[in-house]
Design a protein around this motif. Structure first.
Motif, PDB file in Angstrom:
ATOM      1  N   THR A 340       9.281   1.820  -1.645  1.00 18.73           N
ATOM      2  CA  THR A 340       8.739   2.799  -2.582  1.00 18.73           C
ATOM      3  C   THR A 340       7.856   3.789  -1.834  1.00 18.73           C
ATOM      4  OG1 THR A 340       6.752   1.529  -3.129  1.00 18.73           O
ATOM      5  CG2 THR A 340       8.733   1.052  -4.397  1.00 18.73           C
ATOM      6  N   ARG A 449       8.953   4.548  -8.070  1.00 16.91           N
ATOM      7  CA  ARG A 449       8.179   3.525  -8.768  1.00 16.91           C
ATOM      8  C   ARG A 449       8.631   2.136  -8.344  1.00 16.91           C
ATOM      9  NH1 ARG A 449       5.212   5.304 -13.189  1.00 16.91           N
ATOM     10  NH2 ARG A 449       5.540   7.498 -13.745  1.00 16.91           N
ATOM     11  N   ASN A 595      -1.403   5.743 -13.662  1.00 14.30           N
ATOM     12  CA  ASN A 595      -0.038   6.138 -13.978  1.00 14.30           C
ATOM     13  C   ASN A 595       0.478   7.154 -12.970  1.00 14.30           C
ATOM     14  OD1 ASN A 595       1.880   8.175 -15.677  1.00 14.30           O
ATOM     15  ND2 ASN A 595       2.132   6.065 -16.375  1.00 14.30           N
ATOM     16  N   ASP A 598       1.300   5.250  -9.840  1.00 13.77           N
ATOM     17  CA  ASP A 598       2.591   4.568  -9.973  1.00 13.77           C
ATOM     18  C   ASP A 598       3.748   5.543  -9.776  1.00 13.77           C
ATOM     19  OD1 ASP A 598       1.272   2.217 -10.486  1.00 13.77           O
ATOM     20  OD2 ASP A 598       1.479   2.348 -12.669  1.00 13.77           O
ATOM     21  N   GLY A 599       3.586   6.774 -10.261  1.00 11.51           N
ATOM     22  CA  GLY A 599       4.638   7.787 -10.119  1.00 11.51           C
ATOM     23  C   GLY A 599       4.617   8.499  -8.795  1.00 11.51           C
TER      24      GLY A 599
END
Length: 919
Positions: A340, A449, A595, A598-599
């Motif tokens: 990731t 992600r 958030n 995470d992105g």
């Protein structure tokens, strides 16, 4: 004024066009709007030129299903900006080009002013010539039409429903024009010269049967019958593997005629045209096996490798590559490896390299599948399973039901060692049915992600390259010339690229594509943040577009947070600062910031020396956030967020300053504990951010915020001799005081700048600043700053040995600073009187004054001033230095007077020069 949209958008004004390749025109001076939203509005009007485009359609194009409340007003602003732009391009008629016509707007344009309409007119004429069997004219007209294309339609502009539909229509028209030109060339007997082009087209468009048919005819006519038959075999395998269908009837008939050696195919005229597949875009029909749906028995399995070729320029990543390879080789049953990281960081390249290096561990095959081949359109699980099975060599009819497909995939993987490289994964639901569950086989997943909802996934987080690795990559891609000739410029380029592999690739490609550029000239182009992302674009390689994928994949709330956080300074920031900018409590801000992490739009610094979580942007994402803030956020919203940010930094700095020098702080202060627990460390950590906040507050016209923040920083900047930031912030503070008519603030800034000039030995400047501070303070009856300015002027006289002039200033200064509230200034006056006593009377007189300083500093609880007074008293008790040996005297905290002692009875040396040395 002319417009080009068959490729990146370009606008040329009265400067006139310059002829490009094949007669295509390109603008001599470009007026293309930089903001993406402006390009979207203009593009929508251009593809519907001379038609009314409704406000509703334009709003859909700009924001799709999530328009802001101010969408109509914002659209009006965009239209107004476009009118200004068109006027700049064509001062005489530009504004009249864009008209308001209910229910929307109309762009009035002559057909020859737009490359799209020119293309359509040439294409239509070419089609009529082909129908009339005027093959020479048809080939020439269609070639002129095709030459107008410089890339995909509006390749630098985001597509909504209107532009997406236009792109599909015009791309298909371009393919049709190309097909008709080739048909005409075949009729003219140009088959030998077409072979190389047709081989490229067949490879680029593997599902378009007409190009394969044209290639088969051209090869057959040049006596290469075997190659023509192999071409049919390749397209058949592709259609069966990808779509589970056989070639269409026309291509099959052509195949049979070539097998039979049909002499009629050798003719360029008459029958030749009949063998070329028409312009319909279908991929063929029929050929499906009629067996009952289900999992049919498969033939003997053969190992298959379906990987992109290894990248010969791959370099660096040694440690992480070794870790991925180890995880793949040791993967227990039911586990997989997930790479990731942010867009452009090189996840796919690393996965492919690891798959190639692990070949011996997976003797039964390595299969690569892009799970999002078209941005924004991820494959469904059933489609992904079908493609994996076909790429593994499955020839039988596949079932339609998802569960049956999953059974077939598990049957394929059981008792085999196969590596599935699943690129661009978007969700757990997409991945879950694809992952091997038995020993031997495993999956290597890439995606922004982490698929945390799946069990058995072992993550590897990929960050930007380190400086040495990115420089090696740049050297490998650009060649040894640029980096070897200008090593400093090459190092600067990779730094400006944020060490992001995609950006480094593009920068190196820029130098390869433009030999007349140097590394130095490219570095100069990249320095400007406003155009850096535009410079990092070449062909279909585009940093901005790649980074935008993650942004567009986020929720509207996350998108807005990303934009607003672009107001924060470069470097790490605390959650409290993010909460202020977003206008949220820390809990809500924490959720949305995580958030973004995470992105992969934001990075977590985890912990710093102050034991609090912090976050930061990758440099290129920070620039993107600033671009989007300017393009999509209203000025009112941006100003309100700026005001909240500046207020948060101001309150935090006031709290830290109060911890260093205890005194009351007005108003609520919601800042973290480390500000008061470790104020010195906090100031050191946040100093660049505080300077940024001063600049931002000044740019927004928040004059009071500028002054408050500068006042809170003054003590720390002076104590740590941060001269550059001291000068910058107080110059902004002086301008803010003048704008707001704050005479006391003006006097304060002038006096502090005078202190700075005195420390830097700019004595004439210091005298001017102290004098202006004194006069300004006198005008507004500010006795504190009046007294401080007199002390500054007295220090200058002491510096020159003029004790009488200094004494004349210090007595009124002490009187002005007599009130208890002015104790800090009175300390400064007592310090100067102590130095005056030392010069004029001797150590005993000076000792009395320094004792007064110590008592006052103790009452103020100012440890720095107290320590200075104690050092001065100790120095006075020391014996006189030996003859000829220099002595020094600390005249302000951390500022020393260096002098050589004179041969006289008094232990005091003669007046000498001050040197600003930090303790």
């Amino acid at each position: 004024m002319r417009f080009w949209i068959l490729g990146p958008m370009e606008i040329g004004g009265d400067d006139g066009p310059a002829a490009g390749p094949d007669g295509a025109a390109t603008p001599a001076v470009s007026y293309t709007p930089r903001a993406a939203k402006l390009r979207v509005v203009l593009a929508a009007l251009l593809v519907r030129a001379n038609e009314v485009v409704s406000v509703e359609s334009l709003i859909d194009e700009l924001w799709q299903d999530n328009p802001p409340r101010t969408a109509t007003t914002t659209l009006q602003v965009y239209v107004s900006q476009l009118r200004k732009l068109l006027h700049s391009a064509d001062p005489e008629h530009g504004r009249d080009t864009l008209l308001t016509r209910p229910p929307g707007y109309l762009l009035r344009l002559e057909p020859d002013r737009l490359d799209m309409t020119t293309f359509e007119e040439l294409h239509a004429r070419g089609r009529k010539a082909l129908e009339a069997e005027d093959y020479a004219s048809a080939a020439e007209l269609q070639q002129r039409a095709i030459a107008l294309w410089r890339g995909p339609l509006l390749s630098d502009t985001p597509h909504g429903p209107l532009l997406g539909g236009a792109a599909v229509r015009l791309t298909e028209a371009r393919m049709t024009a190309l097909d008709q030109r080739i048909r005409a060339d075949l009729q003219l007997g140009r088959h030998r010269g077409l072979i190389a082009e047709l081989q490229s087209l067949a490879s680029e468009h593997p599902l378009r049967e007409e190009f394969h048919a044209h290639l088969m005819v051209a090869l057959y006519r040049t006596g290469r019958q075997a190659e023509a038959l192999r071409t049919f075999g390749r397209v058949r395998r592709t259609l069966v593997d990808e779509l589970a269908i056989e070639p269409g009837p026309r291509l099959q008939r052509l195949h049979r005629r070539i097998l039979a050696g049909d002499a009629a195919l050798l003719s360029s005229g008459g029958n030749g045209g009949a063998v070329v597949i028409g312009t319909a875009t279908g991929t063929g029909s029929g050929g499906a096996d009629a067996a009952t749906p289900g999992v049919a028995e498969q033939p003997a399995f053969q190992a298959v490798t379906s990987l992109p070729a290894a990248d010969g320029a791959f370099t660096g990543r040694d440690a992480v590559l070794a870790e991925v390879e180890r995880l793949l080789r040791d993967a227990p049953a039911g586990t997989s490896v997930a790479i990731t990281g942010k867009s452009g960081v090189g996840k796919t390249a690393l996965a492919v390299e690891a798959a190639h290096r692990s070949a011996d561990a997976f003797p039964d095959g390595r299969i690569f599948l892009d799970l999002e081949p078209d941005p924004g359109r991820p494959l469904g699980a059933a489609d992904a399973m079908t493609r994996l099975l076909r790429r593994a060599g499955t020839q039988v009819t596949l079932p339609a039901e998802a569960q049956d497909l999953q059974d077939a995939l598990r049957h394929l993987l059981t008792d085999r060692r196969i590596l599935l490289v699943l690129d661009n994964a978007t969700s757990e639901a997409q991945l879950r049915p694809l992952l091997p569950a038995t020993a031997g086989s495993t999956a290597l997943i890439t995606g922004r992600r982490l698929p945390a909802g799946l069990g058995g996934v072992r993550p590897v987080v990929l960050n930007a390259l380190d400086p040495e690795e990115s420089l090696r990559l740049f050297d490998a891609l650009a060649g040894p010339g640029p980096a070897a000739a200008e090593p400093a410029a090459a190092a600067e380029i990779v730094e400006l690229c944020g060490h992001l592999p995609l950006a480094v690739h593009i920068a190196a490609a820029q130098l390869r594509a433009r030999p007349h550029w140097t590394a130095g000239s490219l570095a100069a182009r990249l320095r400007d943040e406003r155009s850096r992302l535009t410079e990092l674009q070449l062909g279909d390689l585009d940093v901005r577009g790649t980074l935008m994928v993650a942004y567009l994949d986020s929720s509207p709330a996350a998108q807005r947070a990303f934009r607003l956080l672009g107001l924060l300074p470069a470097g790490p920031f605390g959650l409290w600062a993010a909460a202020a900018v977003l206008g949220l409590e820390e809990g809500g801000a924490g959720r949305i910031v995580e958030n973004l992490v995470d992105g992969r739009l934001l990075e977590a610094s985890v912990h710093d020396g102050l034991r609090q979580g912090r976050y930061h942007f990758h440099e290129l994402l920070r620039i993107l956030a600033a671009e989007l803030l300017a393009a999509e956020e209203t000025p009112e919203s941006a100003r309100a967020a700026t005001e909240r940010m500046c207020e948060a930094y101001t309150q935090a700095a006031e709290r830290a300053d109060a911890a260093l020098t205890p005194r009351p702080v007005t108003g609520p202060v919601a800042v973290p504990g480390p500000v008061t627990d470790h104020p010195q460390e906090w100031f050191a950590q946040e100093q660049p951010a505080l300077v940024h906040a001063v600049r931002a507050a000044h740019a927004a016209g928040l004059w009071s915020a500028v002054l408050r923040l500068v006042d809170a920083m003054t003590g720390y900047l002076e104590a740590h001799a941060s001269w550059a930031d001291w000068r910058t912030t107080h110059t902004f503070g002086l301008d803010a005081a003048r704008h707001s008519g704050d005479r006391a603030g003006e006097a304060r800034m002038l006096r502090s700048l005078g202190d700075l000039a005195w420390q830097n030995r700019r004595l004439d400047e210091a005298a001017d600043l102290y004098t202006r501070a004194r006069d300004t303070a006198e005008l507004c009856d500010d006795l504190y700053e009046y007294g401080r300015a007199l002390v500054g002027l007295a220090d200058l006289h002491l510096d020159n040995g003029d004790t009488a002039a200094a004494a004349a200033l210090l007595e009124p200064a002490l009187a002005a600073l007599a009130a208890p509230a002015r104790a800090r200034g009175r300390y400064d006056a007592l310090r100067a009187l102590a130095l005056l006593a030392l010069e004029a009377e001797g150590p005993e007189a000076a000792q009395a004054r320094f004792t007064q300083c110590l008592d006052l500093a103790t009452a103020l609880k100012d440890r720095r001033l107290e320590a200075y007074a104690r050092r001065a008293l100790r120095a006075l008790r020391d014996p006189a230095p030996a003859a000829g040996k220099p002595t020094d005297l600390e005249v302000r905290p951390g500022i020393w007077r260096l002098r050589a002692p004179a041969p006289r009875r008094s232990p005091l040396p003669a007046p000498g020069r001050l040197a600003a040395l930090t303790a």
